[in-house]
Design a protein around this motif. Structure first.
Motif, mmCIF file in Angstrom:
data_model
loop_
_atom_site.group_PDB
_atom_site.id
_atom_site.type_symbol
_atom_site.label_atom_id
_atom_site.label_comp_id
_atom_site.label_asym_id
_atom_site.label_seq_id
_atom_site.Cartn_x
_atom_site.Cartn_y
_atom_site.Cartn_z
ATOM 1 N N THR A 17 57.055 34.631 11.079
ATOM 2 C CA THR A 17 56.083 34.665 9.995
ATOM 3 C C THR A 17 55.701 33.261 9.540
ATOM 4 N N TYR A 18 54.536 33.158 8.888
ATOM 5 C CA TYR A 18 54.071 31.907 8.292
ATOM 6 C C TYR A 18 53.295 32.232 7.027
ATOM 7 N N HIS A 19 53.013 31.187 6.232
ATOM 8 C CA HIS A 19 52.308 31.384 4.966
ATOM 9 C C HIS A 19 51.557 30.117 4.601
ATOM 10 N N PHE A 20 50.318 30.260 4.136
ATOM 11 C CA PHE A 20 49.529 29.164 3.584
ATOM 12 C C PHE A 20 48.902 29.627 2.273
ATOM 13 N N ARG A 21 48.680 28.663 1.375
ATOM 14 C CA ARG A 21 47.816 28.920 0.222
ATOM 15 C C ARG A 21 46.400 28.498 0.594
ATOM 16 N N LEU A 22 45.414 29.286 0.169
ATOM 17 C CA LEU A 22 44.023 29.021 0.515
ATOM 18 C C LEU A 22 43.218 28.708 -0.740
ATOM 19 N N ASP A 23 42.161 27.909 -0.554
ATOM 20 C CA ASP A 23 41.227 27.637 -1.640
ATOM 21 C C ASP A 23 40.175 28.743 -1.706
ATOM 22 N N SER A 24 39.590 28.893 -2.867
ATOM 23 C CA SER A 24 38.482 29.837 -2.991
ATOM 24 C C SER A 24 37.225 29.230 -2.369
ATOM 25 N N LEU A 25 36.271 30.082 -2.029
ATOM 26 C CA LEU A 25 34.975 29.655 -1.481
ATOM 27 C C LEU A 25 35.145 28.718 -0.298
ATOM 28 N N SER A 26 36.077 29.032 0.580
ATOM 29 C CA SER A 26 36.394 28.147 1.693
ATOM 30 C C SER A 26 36.544 28.943 2.987
ATOM 31 N N SER A 27 36.283 28.257 4.107
ATOM 32 C CA SER A 27 36.468 28.844 5.424
ATOM 33 C C SER A 27 37.386 27.947 6.246
ATOM 34 N N TYR A 28 38.166 28.552 7.111
ATOM 35 C CA TYR A 28 39.183 27.823 7.862
ATOM 36 C C TYR A 28 39.162 28.232 9.339
ATOM 37 N N ASP A 29 39.619 27.308 10.180
ATOM 38 C CA ASP A 29 39.982 27.602 11.560
ATOM 39 C C ASP A 29 41.494 27.616 11.643
ATOM 40 N N LEU A 30 42.045 28.604 12.327
ATOM 41 C CA LEU A 30 43.492 28.721 12.505
ATOM 42 C C LEU A 30 43.807 28.587 13.991
ATOM 43 N N ASN A 31 44.731 27.697 14.320
ATOM 44 C CA ASN A 31 45.153 27.486 15.701
ATOM 45 C C ASN A 31 46.663 27.620 15.789
ATOM 46 N N VAL A 32 47.128 28.248 16.867
ATOM 47 C CA VAL A 32 48.555 28.488 17.064
ATOM 48 C C VAL A 32 48.962 27.948 18.427
ATOM 49 N N THR A 33 50.024 27.126 18.455
ATOM 50 C CA THR A 33 50.528 26.578 19.714
ATOM 51 C C THR A 33 52.043 26.702 19.755
ATOM 52 N N LYS A 34 52.545 26.854 20.967
ATOM 53 C CA LYS A 34 53.986 26.840 21.199
ATOM 54 C C LYS A 34 54.215 26.463 22.647
ATOM 55 N N ALA A 35 55.204 25.610 22.878
ATOM 56 C CA ALA A 35 55.503 25.163 24.235
ATOM 57 C C ALA A 35 55.772 26.358 25.141
ATOM 58 N N GLY A 36 55.142 26.343 26.332
ATOM 59 C CA GLY A 36 55.336 27.417 27.288
ATOM 60 C C GLY A 36 54.391 28.578 27.112
ATOM 61 N N TYR A 37 53.504 28.495 26.083
ATOM 62 C CA TYR A 37 52.555 29.575 25.815
ATOM 63 C C TYR A 37 51.148 29.007 25.741
ATOM 64 N N ASP A 38 50.176 29.892 25.965
ATOM 65 C CA ASP A 38 48.791 29.488 25.772
ATOM 66 C C ASP A 38 48.508 29.320 24.285
ATOM 67 N N THR A 39 47.452 28.555 24.012
ATOM 68 C CA THR A 39 47.043 28.322 22.625
ATOM 69 C C THR A 39 46.138 29.445 22.135
ATOM 70 N N ALA A 40 46.379 29.878 20.905
ATOM 71 C CA ALA A 40 45.457 30.803 20.240
ATOM 72 C C ALA A 40 44.598 29.968 19.299
ATOM 73 N N SER A 41 43.332 29.833 19.622
ATOM 74 C CA SER A 41 42.464 28.958 18.827
ATOM 75 C C SER A 41 41.220 29.717 18.391
ATOM 76 N N GLY A 42 40.511 29.113 17.426
ATOM 77 C CA GLY A 42 39.266 29.699 16.957
ATOM 78 C C GLY A 42 39.433 30.931 16.098
ATOM 79 N N LEU A 43 40.641 31.130 15.538
ATOM 80 C CA LEU A 43 40.832 32.261 14.630
ATOM 81 C C LEU A 43 40.213 31.902 13.276
ATOM 82 N N ASN A 44 39.352 32.733 12.766
ATOM 83 C CA ASN A 44 38.602 32.424 11.555
ATOM 84 C C ASN A 44 39.195 33.119 10.338
ATOM 85 N N VAL A 45 39.334 32.352 9.255
ATOM 86 C CA VAL A 45 39.815 32.877 7.985
ATOM 87 C C VAL A 45 38.860 32.388 6.902
#
Length: 659
Positions: free
Chosen positions: A481-509
């Protein structure tokens, strides 16, 4: 502010015969006053010297004196003259850039910094300033957070008012407005220190006052037990109001005799602690913090935790720190003794100056610094701790300006702070900002292994704010699990990486359009390209399966749930620009062969069109629908199979045709 140093340069009468300036050059007189931080006296001497002979030394003395007095307009004019002289220094260029930034001339400052960095590549201070020029333009293009922003007119004066704290419903602050206290029993009667005049600014020394924001008649000077003859500032109270910590300067002897030598030295700011005497209804005698260093280094800006067990402060401990003033904390043990101070480390401190630490009730940490890219001068940052790591973010507009902004003091949803921005009532003024509506947003998620479904720990999560470019980083916990606090009226890109795995990129929040506080969720699964071992494939090593590519029944429109995997393919193709690939889709054996062939071809073409829209060259892509011609199990026409077995045949693959 701390660039006014809270220092007391002590000059004894033994210097008078050597330094009476009889027969000396005016510039030397000016240099002597500047060395003693008496800039108000040094300026007219430098002006006189410059009028007689325009030298770089005189121009620099004027530029530096005005800069240290925060007179940015005059400093701007004198640095401009100084840089026109061939014997100006590299340091002069950096100082000029800083002044230009403080005057809101970011483009001009960037030109100076570009030229400087060509001569001095890698200079961290200059690089931060240049980055700050760029980010300021970006911040200014984004609408500031809406809210009530006000100058506390009833507390502020035409002098410097700052360093906000709260006690018993009243605002406690520091000011160098004129005061009426008298000095008794002086330690020295041979010092050139004037009891009502601070040579650095030409104003009175800082003293602590208290008042009510909406009532100018309520302001009063705190008692003599707290305010001495020299600086007192930065008060901080425990939650019960029984102890107060604050910063002072005071006169103290250095050694036992001054005979036969020039007794010039600097007395630095130090922290004092005072307890309330309930029986006598007054403050007890103050006691110094044990890690002060009045003769050697500055220790100030105290903030005491509500329970009185941890003291945060800033200090310039020389080589022990990261540069300039750093933020430290000291804990009180069970015996009431303060333990060795701990530096908060490079996640908070920089090679610049950190100032005015404070926590709010939720554990968010606020401080000011000039060591990170910012809008100008000291900027206010907030930091959130997640899994033992701090993530810092510039608070942007309107809390920060091109000038110095510091002294954050959170009070529920309102943030008080101090600034010497234009348009104020005096040099430094106290402001407060209350957002129109405070919305709280949290982002939660779980990262799992795509094949096994097991949680992945220590996967690196990067959250990038699309509007400001600011990023936050964390690692997944043992349960993925993970957790972030977000700002209001904002958009984010979320990227996930781990050695030995492909990257999950371009996830929109995004929190745009949300009108109530909410907890958002974004899960992701990581995997490696899966090798296909079905029969009839001529080059098995080069064929890989794409996961989670789904189409509605009898349709070929790409579903939103398929985008993360397709974006992963975009990343792979961008990282391997020499590849030419075939995009193949397959169906199960249900429906006719001709129907399945046409449907799979349209689906393959839809995927290729999406990849082209993401910048992949058309000539690198081949769309191929195989229908039910390449089943990978026994489920041909007429064979009874489970839905899971049919699902295995409904797949999307990419094959590397050319490398």
């Amino acid at each position: 502010m701390f660039n006014k140093k809270y220092t007391l340069p002590v000059l004894l009468t033994f210097l008078m015969t050597a330094g009476a300036a009889q027969g000396q050059y005016i510039i030397k007189q000016a240099d002597t006053e500047a060395a003693l931080y008496n800039y108000a006296k040094a300026i007219p001497l430098y002006e006189k010297a410059y009028s007689r002979k325009p030298t770089a030394n005189a121009a620099r003395g004027l530029a530096d004196s005005y800069r240290k007095m925060n007179n940015y307009q005059q400093a701007d004019a004198w640095y401009e003259k100084l840089l026109a002289m061939p014997d100006h220094t590299a340091a002069d260029e950096v100082h000029y850039a800083q002044i230009l930034i403080s005057n809101g001339k970011h483009a001009a400052a960037r030109t100076i910094l570009d030229a400087y960095l060509l001569k001095m590549p890698g200079d961290k201070v200059a690089e931060n300033l240049r980055q700050g020029c760029d980010s300021t333009i970006q911040w200014q293009s984004v609408s500031p957070v809406g809210g009530d922003f006000e100058n506390l007119q009833y507390l502020n004066s035409e002098w410097s008012d700052w360093s906000t704290a709260f006690n018993s419903g009243r605002i406690v602050f520091a000011s160098d407005r004129p005061y009426d206290s008298l000095r008794h029993n002086p330690i020295f009667n041979t010092s050139n220190i004037k009891k009502k005049y601070y040579g650095w600014t030409g104003n009175s020394y800082l003293h602590l006052y208290e008042g009510v924001a909406e009532d100018s008649n309520s302001t009063r000077l705190l008692p003599r037990t707290i305010n001495g003859d020299y600086h007192s500032a930065n008060a901080s109270y425990t939650a019960d109001g029984q102890k107060v910590y604050y910063a002072i300067t005071d006169l103290k002897k250095k050694g036992h005799t001054f005979l036969g030598r020039e007794g010039t030295y600097t007395l630095h700011v130090e922290i004092m602690e005072q307890a309330w005497d309930t029986a006598r209804n007054t403050w007890k005698q103050a006691s110094p913090f044990p890690y002060n260093g009045i003769f050697n280094y500055a220790v100030g800006d105290p903030w005491i935790s509500p329970d009185g067990k941890t003291l945060y402060f800033v200090a310039d401990y020389g080589e022990k720190g990261l540069g300039g003033t750093d933020i430290y904390y000291s804990r009180r043990d069970d015996n009431g003794q303060w333990l060795e101070p701990v530096n908060m480390g490079p996640e908070i401190n920089t090679s610049g100056n950190e100032r005015t630490p404070v926590f709010d009730k939720e554990g968010t940490f606020y401080f000011a610094t000039d060591g990170r890219p910012g809008i100008g001068g000291l900027d206010i940052f907030k930091a959130v701790k997640q899994q033992d790591h701090w993530t810092c973010r510039n608070m942007g507009l309107p809390m920060n300006s091109a000038q110095d902004d510091l002294g954050p003091a959170p009070d529920n949803t309102t943030l008080y702070f101090s600034s010497n921005r234009p348009g104020g009532k005096g040099s430094d003024d106290i402001y407060r900002f209350t957002p129109y509506r405070v919305l709280l947003f949290n982002l939660y998620g779980t990262i799992v292994d795509r094949k096994t479904g097991k949680p992945l720990h220590d996967a690196a999560i990067k959250l990038v704010h699309k509007e400001t470019g600011a990023s936050a980083n964390t690692l997944t916990a043992a349960d993925g699990t993970y957790h972030f606090r977000l700002d209001s009226l904002s958009s984010y890109d979320l990227n996930v990486t781990k050695a030995g795995y492909d990257t999950a990129s371009g996830l929109n929040v995004t929190t745009r359009g949300l009108t109530t506080s909410a907890n958002l969720r974004q899960d992701a699964s990581l995997g490696t390209p899966e090798l296909i071992t079905g029969t009839g494939t001529p080059d098995l090593v080069n064929t890989f399966k794409l996961q989670n590519i789904y189409f509605d029944l009898a349709k070929w429109d790409i579903k939103p749930t398929s985008l993360p995997e397709l974006n992963r393919l975009v990343t792979i193709l961008n990282n391997n620009r020499g590849w030419k690939v075939e995009i193949a889709t397959h169906t199960d054996a249900r429906s006719s062969e001709s129907y399945n062939m046409k449907l799979s071809q349209k689906r393959a073409e839809s995927i290729v069109s999406y990849l082209i829209s993401k910048g992949i060259a058309r000539e690198r892509l081949v769309a191929k629908g195989y229908g039910e011609s390449r089943l990978i199990n026994r489920c041909a026409d007429g064979v009874s199979c489970s839905e899971e077995e049919h699902q295995a045949n409904r797949r999307t693959e990419f094959t590397i045709l050319e490398r």
